[in-house]
Scaffold this active site. Structure first.
Site, PDB file in Angstrom:
ATOM      1  N   SER A 141       0.869  -1.185   0.000  1.00 16.89           N
ATOM      2  CA  SER A 141       0.000   0.000   0.000  1.00 16.89           C
ATOM      3  C   SER A 141       0.899   1.226   0.000  1.00 16.89           C
ATOM      4  O   SER A 141       2.084   1.132   0.348  1.00 16.89           O
ATOM      5  CB  SER A 141      -0.846  -0.006   1.279  1.00 16.89           C
ATOM      6  OG  SER A 141      -1.458   1.252   1.491  1.00 16.89           O
ATOM      7  N   TYR A 154      -2.370  -0.594  10.534  1.00  9.93           N
ATOM      8  CA  TYR A 154      -2.468  -0.992   9.111  1.00  9.93           C
ATOM      9  C   TYR A 154      -1.159  -0.665   8.389  1.00  9.93           C
ATOM     10  O   TYR A 154      -0.598  -1.526   7.688  1.00  9.93           O
ATOM     11  CB  TYR A 154      -3.647  -0.273   8.441  1.00  9.93           C
ATOM     12  CG  TYR A 154      -3.779  -0.585   6.970  1.00  9.93           C
ATOM     13  CD1 TYR A 154      -4.257  -1.820   6.548  1.00  9.93           C
ATOM     14  CD2 TYR A 154      -3.411   0.350   6.000  1.00  9.93           C
ATOM     15  CE1 TYR A 154      -4.373  -2.118   5.187  1.00  9.93           C
ATOM     16  CE2 TYR A 154      -3.520   0.052   4.644  1.00  9.93           C
ATOM     17  CZ  TYR A 154      -3.999  -1.176   4.242  1.00  9.93           C
ATOM     18  OH  TYR A 154      -4.110  -1.468   2.898  1.00  9.93           O
TER      19      TYR A 154
HETATM   20  P1  NDP Z   1     -11.303  -5.947  -0.648  1.00  6.61           P
HETATM   21  O1  NDP Z   1     -11.849  -5.847   0.737  1.00  6.61           O
HETATM   22  O2  NDP Z   1     -12.213  -5.702  -1.796  1.00  6.61           O
HETATM   23  O3  NDP Z   1     -10.608  -7.363  -0.855  1.00  6.61           O
HETATM   24  C1  NDP Z   1      -9.887  -8.001   0.183  1.00  6.61           C
HETATM   25  C2  NDP Z   1      -9.807  -9.483  -0.133  1.00  6.61           C
HETATM   26  O4  NDP Z   1      -9.104 -10.137   0.937  1.00  6.61           O
HETATM   27  C3  NDP Z   1     -11.178 -10.132  -0.250  1.00  6.61           C
HETATM   28  O5  NDP Z   1     -11.171 -10.994  -1.368  1.00  6.61           O
HETATM   29  C4  NDP Z   1     -11.294 -10.949   1.026  1.00  6.61           C
HETATM   30  O6  NDP Z   1     -12.035 -12.137   0.768  1.00  6.61           O
HETATM   31  C5  NDP Z   1      -9.837 -11.288   1.286  1.00  6.61           C
HETATM   32  N1  NDP Z   1      -9.581 -11.688   2.668  1.00  6.61           N
HETATM   33  C6  NDP Z   1      -9.766 -10.979   3.810  1.00  6.61           C
HETATM   34  N2  NDP Z   1      -9.449 -11.735   4.887  1.00  6.61           N
HETATM   35  C7  NDP Z   1      -9.063 -12.941   4.395  1.00  6.61           C
HETATM   36  C8  NDP Z   1      -8.614 -14.153   4.987  1.00  6.61           C
HETATM   37  N3  NDP Z   1      -8.497 -14.279   6.322  1.00  6.61           N
HETATM   38  N4  NDP Z   1      -8.297 -15.198   4.180  1.00  6.61           N
HETATM   39  C9  NDP Z   1      -8.415 -15.092   2.842  1.00  6.61           C
HETATM   40  N5  NDP Z   1      -8.821 -13.981   2.218  1.00  6.61           N
HETATM   41  C10 NDP Z   1      -9.141 -12.926   2.989  1.00  6.61           C
HETATM   42  O7  NDP Z   1     -10.073  -4.935  -0.688  1.00  6.61           O
HETATM   43  P2  NDP Z   1      -8.910  -4.655  -1.758  1.00  6.61           P
HETATM   44  O8  NDP Z   1      -9.160  -5.343  -3.020  1.00  6.61           O
HETATM   45  O9  NDP Z   1      -8.709  -3.210  -1.767  1.00  6.61           O
HETATM   46  O10 NDP Z   1      -7.668  -5.307  -0.988  1.00  6.61           O
HETATM   47  C11 NDP Z   1      -6.679  -6.086  -1.626  1.00  6.61           C
HETATM   48  C12 NDP Z   1      -5.307  -5.689  -1.104  1.00  6.61           C
HETATM   49  O11 NDP Z   1      -4.991  -4.372  -1.546  1.00  6.61           O
HETATM   50  C13 NDP Z   1      -5.190  -5.666   0.428  1.00  6.61           C
HETATM   51  O12 NDP Z   1      -3.970  -6.254   0.809  1.00  6.61           O
HETATM   52  C14 NDP Z   1      -5.192  -4.192   0.739  1.00  6.61           C
HETATM   53  O13 NDP Z   1      -4.542  -3.896   1.953  1.00  6.61           O
HETATM   54  C15 NDP Z   1      -4.460  -3.637  -0.470  1.00  6.61           C
HETATM   55  N6  NDP Z   1      -4.649  -2.205  -0.704  1.00  6.61           N
HETATM   56  C16 NDP Z   1      -5.867  -1.709  -1.104  1.00  6.61           C
HETATM   57  C17 NDP Z   1      -6.030  -0.350  -1.304  1.00  6.61           C
HETATM   58  C18 NDP Z   1      -7.355   0.231  -1.669  1.00  6.61           C
HETATM   59  O14 NDP Z   1      -7.505   1.471  -1.628  1.00  6.61           O
HETATM   60  N7  NDP Z   1      -8.335  -0.564  -2.048  1.00  6.61           N
HETATM   61  C19 NDP Z   1      -4.915   0.596  -1.146  1.00  6.61           C
HETATM   62  C20 NDP Z   1      -3.699  -0.038  -0.725  1.00  6.61           C
HETATM   63  C21 NDP Z   1      -3.580  -1.373  -0.538  1.00  6.61           C
HETATM   64  P3  NDP Z   1     -13.019 -12.884   1.800  1.00  6.61           P
HETATM   65  O15 NDP Z   1     -13.608 -11.846   2.699  1.00  6.61           O
HETATM   66  O16 NDP Z   1     -14.013 -13.525   0.881  1.00  6.61           O
HETATM   67  O17 NDP Z   1     -12.138 -13.882   2.502  1.00  6.61           O
END
Ligand code: NDP
Length: 244
Positions: A141, A154
């Site tokens: 991030s 975070y």
């Molecule tokens: P979302 O919340 O849309 O996606 C997060 C994903 O992580 C979901 O598919 C969720 O699936 C999965 N997840 C959460 N907990 C678990 C777990 N215990 N086991 C397996 N899967 C898990 O957010 P983003 O797409 O934005 O996030 C993706 C990455 O990008 C993250 O690492 C986030 O920190 C990073 N990021 C995002 C930014 C943004 O602005 N969107 C900016 C900077 C970084 P499920 O709940 O079905 O398990």
């Protein structure tokens, strides 16, 4: 469109960046294994990818469970014969000021964002070493480079992911590629996990200008598309209009 046909396992593929990455890499001709807890979402996504001519499978995955992550990587090898790329994307961001003492949320961020990435590395590294090639893509991030109020834990988890990625790169031994992709604000469900009312409200303005998730998928696709001797180590992608 290149048809390189790599086997790519993506954690957190049920929404946001992981989902967009699955769509993009499948469209590029890669075979994708999708993992997350919401398997109904994964099932629908796999159906769409297959209907569009791609190759995809899914498996229920909780990245906080090391054995489950190992089984996920094993499933990629069982389904497609090898594991070329692991995208450690799963993450959570329940922001709050430290004085709110949301210690369970601190633990969850450490478990998913840090331990989840380590579990992925532990699961994939032996197979990639045995193959003599592999690529680990870790999603950090802009919070891996700077800290802001309510985001201390975070950002700490993302600083850790950046440190682990750099350490892994230094130890790569010439046969492992390591890419850190750091998104700025991106459309996804990430902010839905914020339980602190003030932090949730503040995020509305902060997240008003956001990249489409496909912009991050494009960066990942770029790193994968390089020849074996070219290792794209760090990519930061922000909305043009974003100051942070
Ligand atoms: P979302 O919340 O849309 O996606 C997060 C994903 O992580 C979901 O598919 C969720 O699936 C999965 N997840 C959460 N907990 C678990 C777990 N215990 N086991 C397996 N899967 C898990 O957010 P983003 O797409 O934005 O996030 C993706 C990455 O990008 C993250 O690492 C986030 O920190 C990073 N990021 C995002 C930014 C943004 O602005 N969107 C900016 C900077 C970084 P499920 O709940 O079905 O398990």
């Amino acid at each position: 469109m290149t048809q390189t046909g790599k086997v790519v396992a993506i954690t957190g593929a049920s929404s946001g960046i992981g989902e967009a990455t699955a769509r993009r890499l499948a469209a590029d001709g890669h075979r994708v294994l999708l993992g997350a807890r919401r398997t109904d979402r994964l099932e629908g996504l796999v159906e769409q990818i297959v209907a569009e001519g791609g190759t995809a499978a899914f498996r229920a995955l909780d990245v906080t469970d090391a054995q489950d992550v190992r089984a996920f990587v094993d499933a990629a090898r069982a389904e497609f014969g090898r594991i070329d790329v692991l995208v450690n994307n799963a993450g959570v961001m329940p922001l709050s000021p430290l004085e709110a003492l949301k210690t369970e949320e601190w633990d969850r961020m450490i478990d998913v964002n840090v331990r989840g990435v380590l579990h992925g590395i532990a699961a994939a590294l032996p197979a990639m070493r045995a193959q003599g090639a592999g690529h680990i893509v870790n999603i950090a991030s802009v919070g891996a480079y700077e800290v802001s109020p309510t985001a201390a834990v975070y950002c700490a988890t993302k600083f850790v992911v950046r440190a682990i990625s750099e350490g892994l790169r230094q130890e790569s031994g010439g046969d492992l590629r390591v890419t850190l992709v750091s998104p700025g604000v991106t459309e996804s469900e990430l902010a839905d996990s914020i339980s602190d009312p003030a932090a949730r409200e503040a995020m509305k303005a902060y997240r008003a200008v956001a990249l489409p998730a496909s912009a991050i998928a494009d960066a990942i696709a770029y790193a994968l598309s390089q020849p074996p001797g070219v290792d794209v180590n760090e990519v930061i992608v922000r909305p043009t209009a974003s100051a942070q």
